[in-house]
Design a protein around this motif. Structure first.
Motif, PDB file in Angstrom:
ATOM      1  N   ALA A  62      -5.044 -69.888 -52.107  1.00 53.53           N
ATOM      2  CA  ALA A  62      -6.504 -69.933 -51.671  1.00 53.53           C
ATOM      3  C   ALA A  62      -7.084 -69.675 -52.991  1.00 53.53           C
ATOM      4  O   ALA A  62      -7.559 -68.523 -53.784  1.00 53.53           O
ATOM      5  CB  ALA A  62      -6.760 -68.608 -50.848  1.00 53.53           C
ATOM      6  N   PHE A  63      -7.422 -70.809 -53.849  1.00 53.82           N
ATOM      7  CA  PHE A  63      -7.830 -70.812 -54.859  1.00 53.82           C
ATOM      8  C   PHE A  63      -8.447 -72.125 -55.406  1.00 53.82           C
ATOM      9  O   PHE A  63      -8.024 -73.088 -55.162  1.00 53.82           O
ATOM     10  CB  PHE A  63      -6.631 -70.549 -56.072  1.00 53.82           C
ATOM     11  CG  PHE A  63      -6.977 -70.578 -57.470  1.00 53.82           C
ATOM     12  CD1 PHE A  63      -7.666 -69.624 -57.956  1.00 53.82           C
ATOM     13  CD2 PHE A  63      -6.885 -71.759 -58.353  1.00 53.82           C
ATOM     14  CE1 PHE A  63      -8.153 -69.167 -59.157  1.00 53.82           C
ATOM     15  CE2 PHE A  63      -7.262 -71.588 -59.655  1.00 53.82           C
ATOM     16  CZ  PHE A  63      -7.822 -70.175 -60.117  1.00 53.82           C
TER      17      PHE A  63
ATOM     18  N   TRP B 164       8.149 -79.090 -61.262  1.00 55.91           N
ATOM     19  CA  TRP B 164       6.890 -79.021 -62.200  1.00 55.91           C
ATOM     20  C   TRP B 164       6.975 -79.106 -63.606  1.00 55.91           C
ATOM     21  O   TRP B 164       7.922 -78.679 -64.314  1.00 55.91           O
ATOM     22  CB  TRP B 164       6.716 -77.155 -61.942  1.00 55.91           C
ATOM     23  CG  TRP B 164       5.936 -76.845 -60.687  1.00 55.91           C
ATOM     24  CD1 TRP B 164       6.684 -76.052 -59.964  1.00 55.91           C
ATOM     25  CD2 TRP B 164       4.809 -77.260 -59.911  1.00 55.91           C
ATOM     26  NE1 TRP B 164       5.982 -75.926 -58.768  1.00 55.91           N
ATOM     27  CE2 TRP B 164       4.638 -76.748 -58.953  1.00 55.91           C
ATOM     28  CE3 TRP B 164       3.694 -78.043 -60.363  1.00 55.91           C
ATOM     29  CZ2 TRP B 164       3.686 -76.707 -57.838  1.00 55.91           C
ATOM     30  CZ3 TRP B 164       2.499 -78.109 -59.637  1.00 55.91           C
ATOM     31  CH2 TRP B 164       2.554 -77.592 -58.214  1.00 55.91           C
TER      32      TRP B 164
ATOM     33  N   PRO C  85       3.893 -66.757 -55.054  1.00 55.49           N
ATOM     34  CA  PRO C  85       5.399 -66.542 -55.757  1.00 55.49           C
ATOM     35  C   PRO C  85       5.372 -66.182 -57.482  1.00 55.49           C
ATOM     36  O   PRO C  85       4.526 -66.471 -58.037  1.00 55.49           O
ATOM     37  CB  PRO C  85       6.089 -67.970 -55.527  1.00 55.49           C
ATOM     38  CG  PRO C  85       4.941 -68.867 -55.610  1.00 55.49           C
ATOM     39  CD  PRO C  85       3.878 -67.997 -54.900  1.00 55.49           C
TER      40      PRO C  85
ATOM     41  N   TYR D  20       6.923 -69.986 -48.551  1.00 54.21           N
ATOM     42  CA  TYR D  20       6.090 -70.974 -48.780  1.00 54.21           C
ATOM     43  C   TYR D  20       5.577 -71.799 -47.520  1.00 54.21           C
ATOM     44  O   TYR D  20       6.168 -71.685 -46.357  1.00 54.21           O
ATOM     45  CB  TYR D  20       6.863 -72.125 -49.568  1.00 54.21           C
ATOM     46  CG  TYR D  20       7.189 -71.727 -51.024  1.00 54.21           C
ATOM     47  CD1 TYR D  20       6.125 -71.703 -52.011  1.00 54.21           C
ATOM     48  CD2 TYR D  20       8.367 -71.257 -51.291  1.00 54.21           C
ATOM     49  CE1 TYR D  20       6.549 -71.677 -53.391  1.00 54.21           C
ATOM     50  CE2 TYR D  20       8.443 -70.945 -52.544  1.00 54.21           C
ATOM     51  CZ  TYR D  20       7.606 -71.033 -53.634  1.00 54.21           C
ATOM     52  OH  TYR D  20       8.013 -70.786 -54.996  1.00 54.21           O
TER      53      TYR D  20
END
Ligand code: HEC
Length: 158
Positions: A134-135, A112, A83, A101
Protein backbone atom coordinates in the motif's frame (compact mmCIF):
# COMPACT_ATOMS: atom_id res chain seq x y z
CA UNK A 1 27.06 23.24 34.65
CA UNK A 2 29.04 24.93 31.91
CA UNK A 3 32.08 22.97 32.89
CA UNK A 4 30.21 19.68 32.78
CA UNK A 5 29.01 20.49 29.29
CA UNK A 6 32.54 21.25 28.15
CA UNK A 7 33.83 18.00 29.58
CA UNK A 8 31.06 16.11 27.83
CA UNK A 9 31.89 17.75 24.52
CA UNK A 10 35.56 16.95 24.87
CA UNK A 11 34.75 13.37 25.80
CA UNK A 12 32.51 13.09 22.78
CA UNK A 13 35.10 14.59 20.49
CA UNK A 14 37.90 12.42 21.72
CA UNK A 15 35.74 9.33 21.28
CA UNK A 16 35.58 10.16 17.59
CA UNK A 17 37.98 8.16 15.52
CA UNK A 18 38.72 5.70 18.28
CA UNK A 19 35.57 3.68 18.04
CA UNK A 20 33.11 3.34 15.25
CA UNK A 21 30.75 6.17 15.96
CA UNK A 22 27.24 4.82 16.32
CA UNK A 23 24.62 6.53 14.15
CA UNK A 24 22.83 9.29 15.98
CA UNK A 25 19.87 7.75 17.73
CA UNK A 26 17.71 10.75 16.95
CA UNK A 27 18.07 10.69 13.18
CA UNK A 28 18.32 6.96 12.48
CA UNK A 29 16.52 5.00 15.17
CA UNK A 30 16.50 1.70 13.26
CA UNK A 31 19.65 2.03 11.20
CA UNK A 32 22.20 -0.65 11.87
CA UNK A 33 24.39 -0.75 8.80
CA UNK A 34 25.35 2.91 8.81
CA UNK A 35 28.43 2.70 11.00
CA UNK A 36 30.54 3.47 7.93
CA UNK A 37 32.51 6.67 7.74
CA UNK A 38 31.50 9.30 5.17
CA UNK A 39 34.68 8.42 3.22
CA UNK A 40 33.76 4.73 3.11
CA UNK A 41 30.25 5.56 1.99
CA UNK A 42 31.48 7.89 -0.70
CA UNK A 43 33.82 5.20 -2.01
CA UNK A 44 31.00 2.64 -1.98
CA UNK A 45 28.76 5.01 -3.93
CA UNK A 46 31.46 5.83 -6.48
CA UNK A 47 31.79 2.10 -7.19
CA UNK A 48 28.10 1.71 -8.07
CA UNK A 49 27.06 1.49 -11.73
CA UNK A 50 25.89 4.74 -13.36
CA UNK A 51 23.63 6.59 -12.72
CA UNK A 52 23.76 5.34 -9.11
CA UNK A 53 27.38 6.41 -8.71
CA UNK A 54 26.04 9.99 -8.87
CA UNK A 55 23.48 9.43 -6.13
CA UNK A 56 23.25 11.22 -2.82
CA UNK A 57 23.35 8.96 0.23
CA UNK A 58 21.62 11.36 2.62
CA UNK A 59 18.86 12.03 0.12
CA UNK A 60 18.38 8.29 -0.38
CA UNK A 61 18.23 7.73 3.36
CA UNK A 62 15.55 10.37 3.66
CA UNK A 63 13.45 8.77 0.91
CA UNK A 64 13.84 5.39 2.64
CA UNK A 65 12.13 6.93 5.67
CA UNK A 66 8.92 6.35 3.70
CA UNK A 67 9.65 2.62 3.62
CA UNK A 68 10.87 2.07 7.19
CA UNK A 69 7.48 1.71 8.79
CA UNK A 70 6.93 -1.41 6.68
CA UNK A 71 10.43 -2.67 5.82
CA UNK A 72 13.65 -3.48 7.65
CA UNK A 73 16.81 -3.62 5.55
CA UNK A 74 19.44 -5.09 7.90
CA UNK A 75 20.62 -8.70 7.84
CA UNK A 76 18.18 -10.87 9.77
CA UNK A 77 15.75 -7.94 10.16
CA UNK A 78 12.18 -8.87 10.91
CA UNK A 79 9.38 -8.87 8.39
CA UNK A 80 6.93 -6.11 9.26
CA UNK A 81 3.94 -5.15 7.12
CA UNK A 82 6.38 -5.73 4.25
CA UNK A 83 9.23 -8.24 3.92
CA UNK A 84 12.81 -7.67 5.08
CA UNK A 85 14.76 -6.16 2.17
CA UNK A 86 18.24 -7.41 3.03
CA UNK A 87 19.89 -8.90 -0.06
CA UNK A 88 16.97 -7.89 -2.30
CA UNK A 89 19.20 -7.25 -5.33
CA UNK A 90 19.62 -10.50 -7.21
CA UNK A 91 16.84 -12.12 -5.21
CA UNK A 92 13.76 -13.67 -6.79
CA UNK A 93 10.63 -11.59 -6.19
CA UNK A 94 8.63 -12.90 -3.24
CA UNK A 95 11.49 -14.81 -1.64
CA UNK A 96 11.98 -13.25 1.81
CA UNK A 97 11.82 -16.08 4.29
CA UNK A 98 8.67 -16.35 6.37
CA UNK A 99 6.76 -13.55 4.63
CA UNK A 100 3.24 -14.18 3.43
CA UNK A 101 3.15 -12.56 -0.04
CA UNK A 102 0.07 -11.77 -2.09
CA UNK A 103 -0.91 -14.15 -4.90
CA UNK A 104 0.18 -11.43 -7.38
CA UNK A 105 3.73 -11.47 -6.02
CA UNK A 106 3.78 -15.24 -5.62
CA UNK A 107 2.93 -15.75 -9.27
CA UNK A 108 5.41 -13.14 -10.53
CA UNK A 109 8.68 -14.54 -11.72
CA UNK A 110 11.79 -12.37 -12.01
CA UNK A 111 14.91 -11.36 -10.14
CA UNK A 112 15.16 -7.89 -8.57
CA UNK A 113 17.64 -5.57 -10.23
CA UNK A 114 17.90 -1.79 -10.34
CA UNK A 115 15.66 -1.49 -13.38
CA UNK A 116 12.86 -3.68 -11.96
CA UNK A 117 13.03 -1.79 -8.68
CA UNK A 118 12.90 1.53 -10.48
CA UNK A 119 9.62 0.51 -12.13
CA UNK A 120 8.18 -1.03 -8.97
CA UNK A 121 9.00 2.05 -6.90
CA UNK A 122 7.69 4.50 -9.50
CA UNK A 123 4.26 2.91 -9.28
CA UNK A 124 3.86 -0.44 -7.52
CA UNK A 125 0.28 -0.94 -8.67
CA UNK A 126 0.82 -0.51 -12.39
CA UNK A 127 4.07 -2.47 -12.24
CA UNK A 128 2.41 -5.47 -10.63
CA UNK A 129 -1.37 -5.12 -10.34
CA UNK A 130 -2.92 -6.78 -7.31
CA UNK A 131 0.14 -6.62 -5.06
CA UNK A 132 -0.39 -5.68 -1.41
CA UNK A 133 2.18 -2.94 -1.02
CA UNK A 134 0.00 0.00 0.00
CA UNK A 135 2.35 2.66 -1.27
CA UNK A 136 1.67 5.28 -3.93
CA UNK A 137 5.20 5.26 -5.32
CA UNK A 138 8.11 7.66 -5.60
CA UNK A 139 7.38 9.72 -8.71
CA UNK A 140 10.56 11.78 -8.76
CA UNK A 141 13.29 10.13 -10.82
CA UNK A 142 16.16 11.66 -8.83
CA UNK A 143 14.60 10.53 -5.55
CA UNK A 144 14.30 7.00 -6.97
CA UNK A 145 17.94 7.07 -8.07
CA UNK A 146 19.05 8.14 -4.58
CA UNK A 147 16.76 5.59 -2.93
CA UNK A 148 17.95 2.70 -5.12
CA UNK A 149 21.60 3.59 -4.53
CA UNK A 150 20.87 3.70 -0.78
CA UNK A 151 19.21 0.27 -1.05
CA UNK A 152 22.20 -1.10 -3.00
CA UNK A 153 24.54 -0.09 -0.21
CA UNK A 154 22.38 -0.82 2.82
CA UNK A 155 20.78 -4.08 1.68
CA UNK A 156 24.04 -5.58 0.45
CA UNK A 157 25.15 -8.72 2.26
CA UNK A 158 28.37 -7.88 4.12
C1 HEC B 1 2.48 0.42 3.89
C2 HEC B 1 3.58 -0.51 3.92
C3 HEC B 1 4.66 -0.43 2.87
C4 HEC B 1 5.41 0.68 2.50
C5 HEC B 1 5.29 2.10 3.00
C6 HEC B 1 6.38 0.19 1.55
N1 HEC B 1 6.21 -1.15 1.34
FE1 HEC B 1 7.32 -2.33 0.11
N2 HEC B 1 6.08 -3.89 0.48
C7 HEC B 1 5.00 -3.88 1.34
C8 HEC B 1 4.29 -5.14 1.25
C9 HEC B 1 3.04 -5.53 2.04
C10 HEC B 1 4.98 -5.91 0.30
C11 HEC B 1 4.60 -7.31 -0.21
C12 HEC B 1 3.61 -7.10 -1.34
C13 HEC B 1 2.80 -8.33 -1.76
O1 HEC B 1 3.02 -9.42 -1.21
O2 HEC B 1 1.95 -8.14 -2.63
C14 HEC B 1 6.11 -5.10 -0.17
C15 HEC B 1 7.05 -5.53 -1.09
C16 HEC B 1 8.18 -4.81 -1.45
C17 HEC B 1 9.23 -5.32 -2.30
C18 HEC B 1 9.32 -6.70 -2.92
C19 HEC B 1 10.10 -7.58 -1.94
C20 HEC B 1 10.29 -9.02 -2.34
O3 HEC B 1 10.68 -9.77 -1.44
O4 HEC B 1 10.07 -9.40 -3.50
C21 HEC B 1 10.17 -4.32 -2.40
C22 HEC B 1 11.47 -4.37 -3.16
C23 HEC B 1 9.68 -3.20 -1.63
N3 HEC B 1 8.47 -3.53 -1.07
C24 HEC B 1 10.35 -2.00 -1.47
C25 HEC B 1 9.81 -0.87 -0.83
C26 HEC B 1 10.46 0.40 -0.76
C27 HEC B 1 11.87 0.70 -1.29
C28 HEC B 1 9.60 1.25 -0.13
C29 HEC B 1 9.76 2.74 0.14
C30 HEC B 1 9.89 3.58 -1.01
C31 HEC B 1 8.42 0.49 0.25
N4 HEC B 1 8.60 -0.80 -0.20
C32 HEC B 1 7.34 0.98 0.95
C33 HEC B 1 4.65 -2.85 2.17
C34 HEC B 1 5.15 -1.56 2.11
Amino acid sequence: MRRTLLVTVIAALSACGQNETPPSAASTPTATATARSPEQLQAAFAALPAPYSEANYEAGRRVFAQCRSCHTINAGGQNRVGPNLHGVFGREIGAAEGFNYSPAVQSANFVWDASQLDHWLANPQTFLPGNRMAFAGVRDETQRRDLIAYLMIESAPE
